[in-house]
Design a protein around this motif. Structure first.
Motif: not given
Length: 239
Positions: A6-7, A15, A36, A41-43, A94
């Motif tokens: 993950y970030y 991005y 994260y 499933n995003s930042v 992501r």
């Protein structure tokens, strides 16, 4: 950094902001990761801008919500310039992120938090935060927790020279070994070892719990985040 799935907070990412009505924003843009979001499933991140180069002019003065990008940060093989907009929090899927390009130093990550803490109750500052429709208080609280874990060296990975707390905070673990190091008044300092897939992580927990309570509370599995909360130092720094 092979363990990284993950970030991580403090990552500099690139991005694509395809949802912006401004077509100038459709090109790749830089941002600093706050954390994260496994669920989507995003930042979560804060935007970085140079305002068309204006931030680099000698007479430019940072606004209250801005933190200067430090020297030495690299973006697309070139130095990154501009300011971090601490109250402009966004969520990025992501698949909109091309890569991690660099990592901001701890001091810069701390400054982002300090600016937030200073102005979080001001109407002009909250306006941007609330416009995001994100649970920004929870996002920043997790970001703060990550910084505290990093400051304490909790789950520091010597191989990558990086803390991995963010990646394993929900993982259940038990203490592999424990030793009383010293006692200061009501506070006891215990050296503990955790075994994570054959890798040993050491840490010193400060606690005011009596020995009988420690035996009861520390004998089984806990989430890594729960182990961090057993440490008095964590609660001091969170305040």
């Amino acid at each position: 950094m092979s363990f990284r799935h993950y970030y991580k907070s403090g990552d500099l990412i690139r991005y694509y902001d395809f949802f912006s009505k401004n077509k100038d924003h459709h090109k790749p843009r830089p941002a600093m990761v706050l954390g994260y979001n496994k669920k989507n499933n995003s930042v979560f991140a804060v935007r970085i801008t140079s305002k068309g180069g204006r931030t680099e002019k000698p007479d430019y003065k940072e606004l209250g919500d801005e933190v200067r990008v430090p020297k030495g940060i690299v973006y697309n093989d070139k130095p990154l310039y501009g300011v971090i907009k601490t109250n402009n929090i966004i969520e990025i899927k992501r698949d909109r992120i091309t890569s991690t390009l660099d990592v901001f130093p701890y001091q810069t990550k701390l400054e982002v938090l300090q600016v937030y803490e200073k102005f979080k109750n001001e109407d002009w500052y909250k306006e941007f935060l609330e416009a995001s429709n994100l649970d920004y208080k929870h996002i920043i609280e997790r970001y703060k927790e990550n910084l505290v874990a990093e400051k304490l060296g909790f789950f520091y990975c010597h191989g990558s020279n990086e803390n991995i707390y963010e990646f394993i905070q929900d993982t259940p673990l038990r203490i592999h070994n424990i030793q009383l190091l010293e006692k200061k008044g009501r506070t006891s300092i215990f050296g503990v070892l955790f075994n994570k897939k054959g890798k040993i992580y050491d840490y010193n927990i400060a606690t005011k719990k009596p020995l009988q309570k420690i035996v009861h509370d520390w004998s089984g599995n806990k989430k890594v985040s729960e182990w961090l909360r057993e440490d008095e130092k964590f609660h001091i720094l969170m305040k």
